[in-house]
Design an enzyme around this catalytic site. Structure first.
Site, PDB file in Angstrom:
ATOM      1  N   HIS A  82     -22.745  24.687  64.471  1.00  0.00           N
ATOM      2  CA  HIS A  82     -21.330  24.562  64.808  1.00  0.00           C
ATOM      3  C   HIS A  82     -20.879  23.125  64.634  1.00  0.00           C
ATOM      4  CE1 HIS A  82     -17.491  25.259  66.773  1.00  0.00           C
ATOM      5  NE2 HIS A  82     -17.689  24.129  67.431  1.00  0.00           N
ATOM      6  N   ASP A 161     -11.710  32.769  77.247  1.00  0.00           N
ATOM      7  CA  ASP A 161     -11.549  31.454  76.635  1.00  0.00           C
ATOM      8  C   ASP A 161     -10.228  31.352  75.887  1.00  0.00           C
ATOM      9  OD1 ASP A 161     -12.399  28.813  75.526  1.00  0.00           O
ATOM     10  OD2 ASP A 161     -12.289  29.948  73.664  1.00  0.00           O
ATOM     11  N   ARG A 168      -4.577  25.664  78.865  1.00  0.00           N
ATOM     12  CA  ARG A 168      -4.943  24.242  78.926  1.00  0.00           C
ATOM     13  C   ARG A 168      -4.105  23.426  77.964  1.00  0.00           C
ATOM     14  NH1 ARG A 168     -10.678  24.666  77.093  1.00  0.00           N
ATOM     15  NH2 ARG A 168     -10.548  22.402  76.982  1.00  0.00           N
ATOM     16  N   SER A 183     -16.097  26.214  76.567  1.00  0.00           N
ATOM     17  CA  SER A 183     -15.272  26.941  75.605  1.00  0.00           C
ATOM     18  C   SER A 183     -16.024  27.113  74.276  1.00  0.00           C
ATOM     19  CB  SER A 183     -13.966  26.164  75.397  1.00  0.00           C
ATOM     20  OG  SER A 183     -13.265  26.612  74.269  1.00  0.00           O
ATOM     21  N   LYS A 187     -18.225  30.778  72.770  1.00  0.00           N
ATOM     22  CA  LYS A 187     -17.953  31.449  71.496  1.00  0.00           C
ATOM     23  C   LYS A 187     -19.213  31.594  70.638  1.00  0.00           C
ATOM     24  CE  LYS A 187     -14.299  28.756  71.197  1.00  0.00           C
ATOM     25  NZ  LYS A 187     -12.979  28.152  71.257  1.00  0.00           N
TER      26      LYS A 187
HETATM   27  N1  URA Z   1     -12.405  23.535  70.758  1.00  0.00           N
HETATM   28  C1  URA Z   1     -12.654  24.627  71.497  1.00  0.00           C
HETATM   29  O1  URA Z   1     -13.082  25.643  70.969  1.00  0.00           O
HETATM   30  N2  URA Z   1     -12.425  24.597  72.812  1.00  0.00           N
HETATM   31  C2  URA Z   1     -11.944  23.512  73.440  1.00  0.00           C
HETATM   32  O2  URA Z   1     -11.766  23.548  74.638  1.00  0.00           O
HETATM   33  C3  URA Z   1     -11.675  22.380  72.654  1.00  0.00           C
HETATM   34  C4  URA Z   1     -11.917  22.420  71.316  1.00  0.00           C
END
Ligand code: URA
Ligand code: CA
Length: 433
Positions: A82, A161, A168, A183, A187
């Site tokens: 990632h 999320d 947010r 977050s 994923k």
């Molecule tokens: N990228 C994400 O996937 N989540 C965040 O909170 C910030 C950047």
């Protein structure tokens, strides 16, 4: 349990239990807990931070808020890479076939780009016929057969999320290490990764602008991963200037093909070997990083990596012959050179602004529904540290429009030429638990 008590407990800096965090995430996902309480919770977390346990609970609660991809029918250790995102980041296109050539299974779920950072799927779609609309069964079969496949976002992954990130974004609480780390990690885990290699970018073109912040985020994610049973490591790599030379979808596919042939830009090549070695070791296809690197270099040299790219493209409907003939990629109508205004050394190339310049040509999306032009973009003829003579080309613009004055101006404003030569650092740190 009442949400108001959980908020107050976090506000006062006390550690929340697994049950309390699950109560919040479940309630917020199904609509029982309103946005105003979730936003208050996010703000309390922003100021009070979270312990390692809380971070792990939050991550897993978000993983469990929706579907999870089951990759258990794929043989071997599924290592996902990632990147926190950057400009001209062509690594995935190279890494996927490269490590697959060493039998590391790459089962990648990917997305499209928004803003000045391009998405892997957009880039791959520059190859005629290539598509990611395959079923989960086809996806799993392809990985078992040829070790690499890419699927578009499927299912309802981490809805908690999605909802929380949206909130947010409008409540000044994006920039919180525990919230960002959970977050991102939620994923990756929901997408089925057994082990995770993180490329945390740092600098102008990155989400995190300083090495200190990038390091905090990297440590947080590595800790979460290892605490929830996924072997995780991170590197912190430079994104003050764009990665490699190409920025733009088709141009980056060409760059990936060159790199798979061992003829790519030095920084991209080094980053791919560094990340790739970690992946190969995590997948237990080599015992040491040195051994892994040697094996990767070998499959570049003997053509197996490039061949793997061809098979991967053809498996998903793409014209694999682009690996022999890159002129089959979308071609822009016009090219223009951006000439240096003075002689000296290139000392700075502001990554995010160069990304915006490429977006002005149509290479990126400003909104989710924009259609992008796969042929256009930029190629950097000089990188930080290079010597340049006045009048030499700094950048080649590939455009489908005749007037590129605004693009040229933006590029010139964001490349600095000075008397002193600076040596750029590509890999700032390697972080393991
Ligand atoms: N990228 C994400 O996937 N989540 C965040 O909170 C910030 C950047
Ligand atoms: Ca690039």
């Amino acid at each position: 349990m009442r949400m108001v008590d959980i908020i107050a407990k976090k506000r006062d800096g006390k550690e929340l239990t697994k049950e309390e965090i699950e109560f919040f995430i479940k309630g917020y996902t199904n609509g029982d807990i309103p946005d105003y309480q979730a936003s208050s919770f996010a703000m309390a977390t922003y100021f009070q931070d979270m312990t390692d346990n809380e971070r792990a609970y939050l991550t897993m609660a978000m993983v469990e808020s929706g579907d999870q991809i089951d990759l258990s029918n794929i043989e071997g250790i599924k290592v996902d890479k990632h990147s926190t995102g950057g400009v001209g980041d062509t690594t995935t296109l190279v890494l996927a076939p490269l490590v697959a050539a060493l039998d590391v299974p790459v089962a990648k779920m990917s997305g499209r780009g928004l803003g000045h950072t391009g998405g892997t799927i957009d880039k791959l779609e520059a190859v005629n016929g290539f598509h990611v609309e395959i079923t989960e069964d086809e996806f799993i079969n392809l990985v078992n057969k040829d070790k690499v496949a890419v699927i578009g976002q499927t299912g309802n992954l981490t809805p908690a999320d999605k909802k929380l990130y949206g909130l947010r974004d409008v409540t000044g609480t994006v920039n919180s290490i525990p919230l960002i780390a959970s977050s991102i990690m939620s994923k990756k885990i929901a997408a089925g990764a057994d082990a995770i290699v993180l490329d945390v970018k740092t600098g102008a073109g990155a989400f995190m602008k300083t090495i200190e912040d990038s390091e905090l985020l990297a440590h947080a994610m590595v800790k979460i991963g290892n605490n929830v049973g996924r072997n995780t490591m991170a590197i912190i790599s430079d994104m003050s200037q764009p990665l490699g030379r190409a920025i733009g979808n088709g141009l980056e596919v060409k760059e990936a093909i060159e790199t798979l042939k061992g003829e790519g830009p030095e920084d991209l090549n080094e980053l791919v070997l560094t990340l790739g070695s970690q992946m190969v070791v995590l997948a237990k296809k080599a015992n040491t990083l040195e051994e892994a690197r040697e094996k990767l270099q070998e499959v570049i040299k003997n053509g197996k990596a490039l061949e793997k790219f061809r098979v991967f493209l053809e498996n998903q409907g793409g014209d694999g012959s682009v690996v022999d003939d890159v002129t089959k990629l979308p071609q822009a109508k016009y090219t223009f050179e951006v000439e240096a205004q003075e002689s000296g050394y290139v000392s700075n190339i502001v990554a995010d602004e160069i990304g915006v310049a490429s977006m002005l040509l149509g290479a990126g999306r400003a909104t989710k529904d924009d259609i992008i032009d796969l042929a256009v973009g930029l190629v950097l003829n000089k990188k930080v540290g290079d010597k340049v003579e006045k009048g030499e080309s700094l950048v080649t613009i590939y455009a489908n429009q005749e007037d590129v004055k605004n693009v040229k101006d933006k590029i010139l404003k964001n490349i600095t030429v000075s008397d002193k030569q600076v040596v750029p650092t590509l890999i700032h740190k390697v972080i393991t638990d």
